[in-house]
Design a protein around this motif. Structure first.
Motif, PDB file in Angstrom:
ATOM      1  N   THR A 118       6.308  26.727  32.002  1.00  0.00           N
ATOM      2  CA  THR A 118       6.377  28.083  31.455  1.00  0.00           C
ATOM      3  C   THR A 118       4.975  28.628  31.226  1.00  0.00           C
ATOM      4  O   THR A 118       4.666  29.775  31.559  1.00  0.00           O
ATOM      5  CB  THR A 118       7.158  28.087  30.132  1.00  0.00           C
ATOM      6  OG1 THR A 118       8.480  27.602  30.361  1.00  0.00           O
ATOM      7  CG2 THR A 118       7.230  29.483  29.543  1.00  0.00           C
TER       8      THR A 118
ATOM      9  N   SER B  11      15.501  28.943  32.806  1.00  0.00           N
ATOM     10  CA  SER B  11      16.312  29.536  31.749  1.00  0.00           C
ATOM     11  C   SER B  11      16.406  28.587  30.568  1.00  0.00           C
ATOM     12  O   SER B  11      16.021  27.420  30.643  1.00  0.00           O
ATOM     13  CB  SER B  11      17.709  29.862  32.277  1.00  0.00           C
ATOM     14  OG  SER B  11      18.349  28.695  32.751  1.00  0.00           O
ATOM     15  N   SER B  12      16.912  29.107  29.456  1.00  0.00           N
ATOM     16  CA  SER B  12      17.066  28.307  28.253  1.00  0.00           C
ATOM     17  C   SER B  12      18.434  28.603  27.658  1.00  0.00           C
ATOM     18  O   SER B  12      19.284  29.226  28.280  1.00  0.00           O
ATOM     19  CB  SER B  12      15.943  28.610  27.264  1.00  0.00           C
ATOM     20  OG  SER B  12      16.005  27.745  26.151  1.00  0.00           O
ATOM     21  N   CYS B  13      18.647  28.156  26.434  1.00  0.00           N
ATOM     22  CA  CYS B  13      19.933  28.327  25.762  1.00  0.00           C
ATOM     23  C   CYS B  13      19.688  28.927  24.386  1.00  0.00           C
ATOM     24  O   CYS B  13      18.554  28.957  23.888  1.00  0.00           O
ATOM     25  CB  CYS B  13      20.654  26.980  25.627  1.00  0.00           C
ATOM     26  SG  CYS B  13      20.783  26.064  27.180  1.00  0.00           S
TER      27      CYS B  13
ATOM     28  N   LEU C  41      17.675  23.088  33.597  1.00  0.00           N
ATOM     29  CA  LEU C  41      17.345  24.377  32.989  1.00  0.00           C
ATOM     30  C   LEU C  41      15.919  24.785  33.333  1.00  0.00           C
ATOM     31  O   LEU C  41      15.633  25.966  33.543  1.00  0.00           O
ATOM     32  CB  LEU C  41      17.534  24.291  31.473  1.00  0.00           C
ATOM     33  CG  LEU C  41      18.998  24.277  31.001  1.00  0.00           C
ATOM     34  CD1 LEU C  41      19.085  23.799  29.562  1.00  0.00           C
ATOM     35  CD2 LEU C  41      19.634  25.655  31.143  1.00  0.00           C
TER      36      LEU C  41
ATOM     37  N   ALA D 102      15.843  26.188  36.739  1.00  0.00           N
ATOM     38  CA  ALA D 102      16.427  27.530  36.759  1.00  0.00           C
ATOM     39  C   ALA D 102      15.566  28.547  36.016  1.00  0.00           C
ATOM     40  O   ALA D 102      15.811  29.748  36.102  1.00  0.00           O
ATOM     41  CB  ALA D 102      17.823  27.500  36.149  1.00  0.00           C
TER      42      ALA D 102
ATOM     43  N   ASP E 256      18.222  31.572  40.179  1.00  0.00           N
ATOM     44  CA  ASP E 256      19.309  32.141  39.381  1.00  0.00           C
ATOM     45  C   ASP E 256      20.656  32.035  40.081  1.00  0.00           C
ATOM     46  O   ASP E 256      21.691  31.839  39.445  1.00  0.00           O
ATOM     47  CB  ASP E 256      19.019  33.608  39.057  1.00  0.00           C
ATOM     48  CG  ASP E 256      17.887  33.751  38.051  1.00  0.00           C
ATOM     49  OD1 ASP E 256      17.570  32.742  37.410  1.00  0.00           O
ATOM     50  OD2 ASP E 256      17.338  34.850  37.931  1.00  0.00           O
TER      51      ASP E 256
ATOM     52  N   GLU F 254       8.821  34.189  25.193  1.00  0.00           N
ATOM     53  CA  GLU F 254       9.065  32.840  25.725  1.00  0.00           C
ATOM     54  C   GLU F 254       7.755  32.096  25.952  1.00  0.00           C
ATOM     55  O   GLU F 254       7.608  30.925  25.590  1.00  0.00           O
ATOM     56  CB  GLU F 254       9.833  32.946  27.037  1.00  0.00           C
ATOM     57  CG  GLU F 254      10.107  31.596  27.695  1.00  0.00           C
ATOM     58  CD  GLU F 254      10.654  31.741  29.102  1.00  0.00           C
ATOM     59  OE1 GLU F 254      11.131  30.738  29.641  1.00  0.00           O
ATOM     60  OE2 GLU F 254      10.586  32.865  29.662  1.00  0.00           O
TER      61      GLU F 254
ATOM     62  N   CYS G  92      23.661  23.859  28.995  1.00  0.00           N
ATOM     63  CA  CYS G  92      23.382  24.010  27.563  1.00  0.00           C
ATOM     64  C   CYS G  92      24.195  23.015  26.745  1.00  0.00           C
ATOM     65  O   CYS G  92      23.707  22.466  25.746  1.00  0.00           O
ATOM     66  CB  CYS G  92      23.669  25.446  27.127  1.00  0.00           C
ATOM     67  SG  CYS G  92      22.499  26.659  27.800  1.00  0.00           S
TER      68      CYS G  92
ATOM     69  N   GLY H  17      21.731  28.573  39.330  1.00  0.00           N
ATOM     70  CA  GLY H  17      21.687  28.270  37.905  1.00  0.00           C
ATOM     71  C   GLY H  17      22.779  28.960  37.113  1.00  0.00           C
ATOM     72  O   GLY H  17      23.287  28.411  36.128  1.00  0.00           O
ATOM     73  N   LYS H  18      23.180  30.167  37.521  1.00  0.00           N
ATOM     74  CA  LYS H  18      24.188  30.898  36.748  1.00  0.00           C
ATOM     75  C   LYS H  18      25.536  30.189  36.772  1.00  0.00           C
ATOM     76  O   LYS H  18      26.355  30.383  35.874  1.00  0.00           O
ATOM     77  CB  LYS H  18      24.317  32.325  37.264  1.00  0.00           C
ATOM     78  CG  LYS H  18      24.892  32.433  38.670  1.00  0.00           C
ATOM     79  CD  LYS H  18      24.954  33.888  39.123  1.00  0.00           C
ATOM     80  CE  LYS H  18      25.553  34.016  40.520  1.00  0.00           C
ATOM     81  NZ  LYS H  18      25.580  35.430  40.966  1.00  0.00           N
TER      82      LYS H  18
ATOM     83  N   SER I  86      25.024  27.343  33.726  1.00  0.00           N
ATOM     84  CA  SER I  86      24.312  27.557  32.459  1.00  0.00           C
ATOM     85  C   SER I  86      25.088  27.001  31.267  1.00  0.00           C
ATOM     86  O   SER I  86      24.521  26.336  30.390  1.00  0.00           O
ATOM     87  CB  SER I  86      24.019  29.043  32.262  1.00  0.00           C
ATOM     88  OG  SER I  86      25.231  29.788  32.277  1.00  0.00           O
TER      89      SER I  86
END
Length: 870
Positions: A741, A711-713, A706, A709, A677, A755, A688, A680-681, A684
């Motif tokens: 995932t 994470s997604s969008c 992504l 990280a 994170d 998720e 995306c 990744g932050k 982001s």
């Protein structure tokens, strides 16, 4: 180390669907405005020759034409070019009296679904023409990837499913099948009970579609109904029932699948049942042992052996005890198959089990030794080495193959040197087997094999000499540098290159002076080979005077030798002399020199400030390598700012590599601190945005970043990309992220986060409906329904110290393609989402360098760097 890869497409600059002359678009625009209907029709039929971007406004104009034939021709062009953002224009056609207009409308809406079409499509589900009803059902099934305007994606899906649920009793079986498939694509669990009611349909195709849909939706409430369907009189239904039971994940279904595995009907039923048992037997349950035993029994029937092996391999070490027991109680084909799977899953004690089976005679030497080679463990290697002296020639040959395979898999083992030297002295080997022995001596990595390899080089066979030179390149400290230096003068160019690469890998620093002298003054030298050889020795020497001599030699060298000399200087980093030499080259006028400097700075973690300068170079080749190399350096505020600017570069390769470096930075943070994170932050928003880039290579790297990280969008991008992205490479990247995932859970969908549940559903939907065999197989693998590769190769155990050279071969010529565009998948580690694409141009040798320790690249079609490319 060097390897060769075939070169993909070369012309990045052309649009993916051909080149559109401006005059052609202008002529077609004028003809579409003509009063002559025939002229407008002719123009509409030629719209498919344009690029999507140029054609779209003309297609929309043709959509408004009063003549149906013109509109239909425009629809054909739109579907051929896969033009987007056109679905809303055809919604009014659903009310037209002409059936062909309504059929065309549902075809467009299937390609480009829009939220506003849900109600109109629901109304035409009652259309008199079954083609319209079938198309409308298909279009509603694609609403899962429509960009929601006023509601959430889940609300749009639910609305589309509600329209479909009322049409499960359509008089036309094909329409009923389309409705059922669309409900499966939408994944709305309210459809489960209505679907269960359709298991009594009189048409086998409909019942098959129902069972497939229940599996894709994955609701445990359907398990009982699917168990009943597993007894259907039609084999096709039983096949889908087996897959559905595995997708639902009900371990209570294992006894039913065991029975299906012994079905007396079509062999496809037995195969499907065996494959389905794999993921169910992965979980602890009272039925687990019975399921694994059924899989082992499946090895006995030739028609089901492959399916049983596939399932046992997917099951992994959980099958170890059963496979070891199988070796002790079976013979022939079954024991050979058990040995193969044992080698694939590699449980503790596998080598000992194979040894006992060999001693007892329950498995013959050839399959046992083949399995030993696949194991790649130290115990397995010892077993193979013991059989090198077997009296049977066939067994000796099998043992030698196992030794070669085991050493390749493990990256080398010095304990092999003694037995291999003894075997080489015995004689009685064929020429090919002598080559394998020589290769194995090299893989042993033991310096004691140097004299034997030197003796082998005295052979009159060019193949033996070549194998010897290659083997010496794998043996540090072999003491045969004099032989390699002599081979640099050989009349055979392939021997000179092999000697150069071996000196590059294992040459001592003491030969640096000799190599530099040859470059500077000795006539008749193959300067390209000598320069190629210099990297290892110069790096070992590292003296400022030697570095300065190499730098001064560069202007007098042919272009390929210049690249090798720059790589050699880079091995001397972080010395002051090496840094100064690279900085001077980076300021020179040669684009090739600057490009190579930008590339080599990725391998040694040095020269961050120099890379920042090269990232602003006027030539895209330099910027592309700089963008990639930045990913090898720990990020700071200045490099983040530089990389952010490269994300907006005009060149596709530069942007692709910039996104790759973001992914690598995030992966670095994850490896160092277990928390991506923090990096990744920072990215982001840019990542995306990259998901919508028209170039597939950029989308692949944004997905990978992504995924790193975690994470997604907004807007369910994974579902949309996996369902509709035209590029197979993009869909495969999404599968890697979804698989990762899913692997972060226990495989039980109950209690999963939203998720995780979404990832499981998208993988099931992909498994059932994805048209690309490669992508569908990856989805199967993620679900445990296929052989377990998600294209994530592992590095060999051997520690490499120099960059690997990858020579890119021209597709037609078969020779290295110099200064040619390439696009390669490079793997960042063992994580399945760790693959990123790297773009660029090959150097003046026709090669590019890879950092030590990374798995070998897979070359990808460079057309993915073009906007709209497939």
């Amino acid at each position: 180390m060097a390897c060769g890869l075939a070169l993909g497409g070369l012309a990045w600059g052309l649009p993916s669907w051909g080149f559109s002359w401006p005059g052609e678009a202008t002529r077609l625009e004028a003809q579409l405005s003509s009063d002559d209907a025939a002229a407008r029709l002719g123009a509409a039929r030629r719209l498919g020759r344009l690029t999507p971007r140029v054609a779209r406004p003309l297609i929309l104009r043709a959509f408004a034409d009063p003549e149906l034939e013109v509109r239909l021709a425009a629809v054909e062009a739109a579907l051929t070019l896969e033009v987007s953002d056109i679905g809303g224009e055809v919604v009014p056609w659903l009310r037209e009296r002409e059936a062909r207009a309504r059929v065309a409308a549902v075809e467009v809406l299937t390609h480009d679904p829009v939220e506003s079409a849900i109600g109109p499509l629901g109304r035409v589900l009652a259309d008199a023409d079954p083609r319209v009803r079938r198309g409308a059902a298909a279009a509603l099934g694609e609403m899962g990837r429509a960009r929601a305007q006023t509601r959430t994606v889940d609300e749009v899906r639910a609305d589309a499913a509600a329209q479909l649920l009322g049409r499960l009793d359509d008089a036309d079986p094909a329409v009923r099948g389309a409705v059922i498939d669309s409900l499966a694509r939408l994944g709305d669990r309210r459809a489960v009970l209505p679907l269960v009611a359709k298991l009594q349909d009189t048409e086998v195709e409909v019942r098959t579609a129902v069972v497939r849909a229940l599996g894709v939706v994955g609701d445990p409430r359907a398990s009982g109904a699917v168990l009943i369907a597993a007894r259907d009189r039609e084999g096709a239904v039983r096949v889908q029932a087996a897959r559905a039971l595995s997708m639902i994940g009900d371990v209570g279904a294992i006894p039913t699948l065991v029975a299906l595995a012994e079905d007396s009907g079509p062999v496809e039923v037995r195969r499907a049942a065996l494959v389905a048992l794999g993921p169910l037997c992965a979980a602890e349950s009272p039925h687990r042992a019975a399921g694994i035993e059924a899989l082992v029994r499946g090895l006995a029937e030739p028609s089901t052996t492959a399916a049983a092996e596939r399932a046992l391999t997917a099951l992994g070490t959980a099958a170890g005890d059963a496979l070891i027991a199988c070796l002790g109680r079976t013979t022939g084909q079954v024991s050979a198959a058990c040995a193969r799977v044992l080698a694939a899953v590699r449980p503790e004690g596998a080598a000992d089990a194979i040894r006992r089976a060999l001693e007892q005679g329950s498995v013959s030497a050839a399959p046992a030794l083949k399995a030993v080679g696949r194991l790649g463990s130290a115990d397995a290697l010892i077993l193979a080495l013991e059989h090198l002296t077997h009296p049977e020639p066939a067994t000796r040959a099998a043992a030698l193959r196992a030794v070669v395979q085991s050493l390749r898999a493990s990256g080398g083992d010095a304990q092999a040197a003694g037995p291999l030297l003894a075997a080489l002295q015995e004689g009685g080997w064929s020429t090919q087997q002598r080559l394998e022995l020589i290769e194995s001596l090299g893989w042993s990595g033991d310096p004691s094999v140097g004299p034997a390899l030197a003796a082998a080089f005295s052979s009159t066979s060019q193949r033996v000499q070549l194998a010897t030179l290659v083997a010496l390149g794998r043996v540090p400290g072999h003491g045969q540098d004099a032989l390699l230096l002599t081979a640099l003068d050989d009349a055979d160019a392939s021997l000179r290159r092999a000697a150069a690469l071996s000196l590059r890998n294992t040459g001592a620093g003491s030969v640096t002076h000799e190599l530099l002298t040859r470059l500077e003054s000795r006539a008749g030298q193959d300067r390209e080979a000598v320069a190629l050889a210099l990297a290892g020795p110069l790096g070992a020497s590292g003296t400022p005077s030697a570095i300065e001599r190499a730098r001064r030699a560069i202007p007098r060298m042919p272009p390929p030798a210049r690249d090798s000399l720059i790589e050699a200087i880079a091995t001397a980093l972080p010395t002051e002399a090496g840094s100064r030499a690279l900085a001077e080259l980076a300021e020179g006028t040669s684009v090739g020199d600057r490009s190579k400097v930008a590339e080599v700075l990725a391998f040694h973690g040095q020269g961050r400030s120099l890379l920042v300068e090269l990232a602003g170079d006027e030539h895209a080749a330099v910027r592309a390598h700089a963008a990639w190399s930045l990913g090898a350096h720990a990020p700071d505020a200045s490099t983040r700012e530089v990389l952010r600017s490269l994300l907006a570069d005009a060149d596709a390769a530069v942007v692709t590599n910039a996104y790759a470096s973001v992914a690598r930075w995030i992966a670095r943070q994850e490896r160092a601190q277990g928390d991506a994170d923090a990096e990744g932050k920072h990215w982001s928003e840019a990542l995306c945005a990259g998901l919508g880039d028209p170039r597939a290579a950029v989308r692949v790297n944004a997905i990978a970043a992504l995924g790193q990280a975690g994470s997604s969008c907004a807007g369910h991008p994974w579902a949309r990309l996996l369902r509709s992205d035209p590029a197979e490479e993009v869909r495969a990247a999404v599968v890697r992220v979804l698989a990762a995932t899913l692997q972060r859970t226990d495989g039980n969908e109950q209690g999963m986060s939203a998720e995780h549940a979404s990832a499981a559903f998208e993988l099931r939907r992909c498994s059932a409906f994805e048209l690309s065999r490669r992508v569908a197989s990856s989805c199967d693998a993620a679900l445990g329904l296929g052989e377990g590769s998600l294209e994530s190769p592992k590095s060999r155990a051997r520690q490499e110290t120099l960059p690997r050279l990858v020579y890119v071969l021209g597709r037609r010529s078969g020779t290295p393609a110099t200064r040619a565009p390439f696009l390669a998948m490079q793997w960042l580690g063992g994580d399945p989402e760790g693959g990123v694409l790297r773009g660029g141009w090959t150097d003046r040798r026709g090669a590019f360098g890879e950092a030590p320790g990374l798995p070998v690249s897979r070359l990808v079609e460079s057309s993915l760097l073009r906007a709209g490319a497939r």
